[in-house]
Design a protein around this motif. Structure first.
Motif, PDB file in Angstrom:
ATOM      1  N   UNK A  19       0.763  -1.262  -0.026  1.00  0.00           N
ATOM      2  CA  UNK A  19       0.092  -0.066   0.126  1.00  0.00           C
ATOM      3  C   UNK A  19       1.037   1.299  -0.118  1.00  0.00           C
ATOM      4  N   UNK A  20       0.253   2.541  -0.535  1.00  0.00           N
ATOM      5  CA  UNK A  20       0.983   3.533  -0.463  1.00  0.00           C
ATOM      6  C   UNK A  20       1.350   3.783   1.107  1.00  0.00           C
ATOM      7  N   UNK A  21       2.846   4.448   1.081  1.00  0.00           N
ATOM      8  CA  UNK A  21       3.344   4.603   2.694  1.00  0.00           C
ATOM      9  C   UNK A  21       4.201   3.503   2.964  1.00  0.00           C
ATOM     10  N   UNK A  22       3.869   2.396   2.463  1.00  0.00           N
ATOM     11  CA  UNK A  22       4.628   1.156   2.942  1.00  0.00           C
ATOM     12  C   UNK A  22       5.877   1.004   2.342  1.00  0.00           C
ATOM     13  N   UNK A  23       6.495  -0.011   2.697  1.00  0.00           N
ATOM     14  CA  UNK A  23       8.018  -0.238   2.331  1.00  0.00           C
ATOM     15  C   UNK A  23       8.229  -1.548   1.882  1.00  0.00           C
ATOM     16  N   UNK A  24       9.478  -1.692   0.974  1.00  0.00           N
ATOM     17  CA  UNK A  24       9.768  -2.949   0.448  1.00  0.00           C
ATOM     18  C   UNK A  24      11.473  -2.946   0.366  1.00  0.00           C
ATOM     19  N   UNK A  25      11.867  -4.044   0.211  1.00  0.00           N
ATOM     20  CA  UNK A  25      13.360  -4.324   0.023  1.00  0.00           C
ATOM     21  C   UNK A  25      13.775  -4.886  -0.955  1.00  0.00           C
ATOM     22  N   UNK A  26      14.086  -4.697  -2.179  1.00  0.00           N
ATOM     23  CA  UNK A  26      14.718  -5.296  -3.044  1.00  0.00           C
ATOM     24  C   UNK A  26      16.167  -5.745  -3.141  1.00  0.00           C
ATOM     25  N   UNK A  27      16.543  -7.075  -3.231  1.00  0.00           N
ATOM     26  CA  UNK A  27      17.858  -7.430  -3.448  1.00  0.00           C
ATOM     27  C   UNK A  27      18.096  -7.895  -4.699  1.00  0.00           C
ATOM     28  N   UNK A  28      19.437  -7.973  -5.092  1.00  0.00           N
ATOM     29  CA  UNK A  28      20.051  -8.342  -6.211  1.00  0.00           C
ATOM     30  C   UNK A  28      21.220  -9.207  -5.902  1.00  0.00           C
ATOM     31  N   UNK A  29      21.618 -10.589  -6.223  1.00  0.00           N
ATOM     32  CA  UNK A  29      22.515 -11.062  -5.822  1.00  0.00           C
ATOM     33  C   UNK A  29      23.218 -11.508  -7.119  1.00  0.00           C
ATOM     34  N   UNK A  30      24.536 -11.431  -7.054  1.00  0.00           N
ATOM     35  CA  UNK A  30      25.642 -11.374  -8.316  1.00  0.00           C
ATOM     36  C   UNK A  30      26.308 -12.777  -8.261  1.00  0.00           C
ATOM     37  N   UNK A  31      26.624 -13.327  -9.052  1.00  0.00           N
ATOM     38  CA  UNK A  31      27.753 -14.366  -9.137  1.00  0.00           C
ATOM     39  C   UNK A  31      29.040 -13.563  -9.472  1.00  0.00           C
ATOM     40  N   UNK A  32      30.341 -14.095  -9.547  1.00  0.00           N
ATOM     41  CA  UNK A  32      31.285 -13.650  -9.771  1.00  0.00           C
ATOM     42  C   UNK A  32      32.098 -13.389  -8.648  1.00  0.00           C
ATOM     43  N   UNK A  33      33.504 -13.378  -8.624  1.00  0.00           N
ATOM     44  CA  UNK A  33      34.561 -13.146  -7.711  1.00  0.00           C
ATOM     45  C   UNK A  33      34.923 -11.611  -7.419  1.00  0.00           C
ATOM     46  N   UNK A  34      34.497 -10.768  -8.508  1.00  0.00           N
ATOM     47  CA  UNK A  34      34.939  -9.409  -8.474  1.00  0.00           C
ATOM     48  C   UNK A  34      33.803  -8.456  -8.224  1.00  0.00           C
ATOM     49  N   UNK A  35      32.822  -9.086  -7.282  1.00  0.00           N
ATOM     50  CA  UNK A  35      31.586  -8.065  -7.194  1.00  0.00           C
ATOM     51  C   UNK A  35      31.942  -6.736  -6.764  1.00  0.00           C
ATOM     52  N   UNK A  36      32.803  -6.508  -5.658  1.00  0.00           N
ATOM     53  CA  UNK A  36      33.180  -5.406  -5.145  1.00  0.00           C
ATOM     54  C   UNK A  36      33.461  -4.499  -6.152  1.00  0.00           C
ATOM     55  N   UNK A  37      34.005  -4.545  -7.453  1.00  0.00           N
ATOM     56  CA  UNK A  37      34.536  -3.655  -8.205  1.00  0.00           C
ATOM     57  C   UNK A  37      33.447  -3.300  -8.937  1.00  0.00           C
ATOM     58  N   UNK A  38      31.920  -3.776  -8.985  1.00  0.00           N
ATOM     59  CA  UNK A  38      31.182  -3.329  -9.805  1.00  0.00           C
ATOM     60  C   UNK A  38      30.622  -2.126  -9.501  1.00  0.00           C
TER      61      UNK A  38
END
Length: 129
Positions: free
Chosen positions: A12-31
């Motif tokens: 509903x309007x006023x509410x909250x959600x949290x989206x997540x995005x999981x990545x594969x790969x060993x160099x994620x911190x550089x993305x």
């Protein structure tokens, strides 16, 4: 490398959600990671971005579209290869399919979708009035 987005839903309007995005790969911190959204009949638009590490400064710095500034927060957990989008005070106009995207060796802010190398599959967010 693959991206898997999740966390969308109906709220509903006023509410909250949290989206997540999981990545594969060993160099994620550089993305650099970004969130975009696309409503029916509209162009895909920038929502938020977070820098990758590797530059002289600013790894983890964030930048937002004016329409979500102060309501949405992008963050990342490099140990989990995951980027998040916390969405608060949601409005009906936030309704869209939300996509996460990755830019390899991304040390700047990237707001143009053509600057990203990889996209997730999208997750639907619907905000009812």
């Amino acid at each position: 490398v693959q991206l898997q987005a999740s966390g969308g839903g109906l709220v509903q309007a006023g509410g909250s959600l949290r989206l997540s995005c999981a990545a594969s790969g060993r160099t994620f911190s550089s993305y650099a990671m970004g969130w975009f959204r696309q409503a029916p009949g509209k162009e895909r638009e920038f929502v938020a971005t977070i820098k990758g590490s590797g530059g002289t400064s600013g790894g983890g710095s964030t930048y937002y579209a004016d329409s979500v500034k102060g309501r949405f927060t992008i963050s990342r957990d490099n140990a989990k290869n995951t980027v998040y989008l916390q969405m608060n005070s949601l409005k009906p106009e936030d309704t869209a399919v939300y996509y996460c995207a990755a830019r390899y060796n991304g040390i700047y802010f990237y707001v143009n979708r053509y600057e990203y190398d990889l996209w997730g599959q999208g997750t639907q967010v619907t905000v009812s009035s």
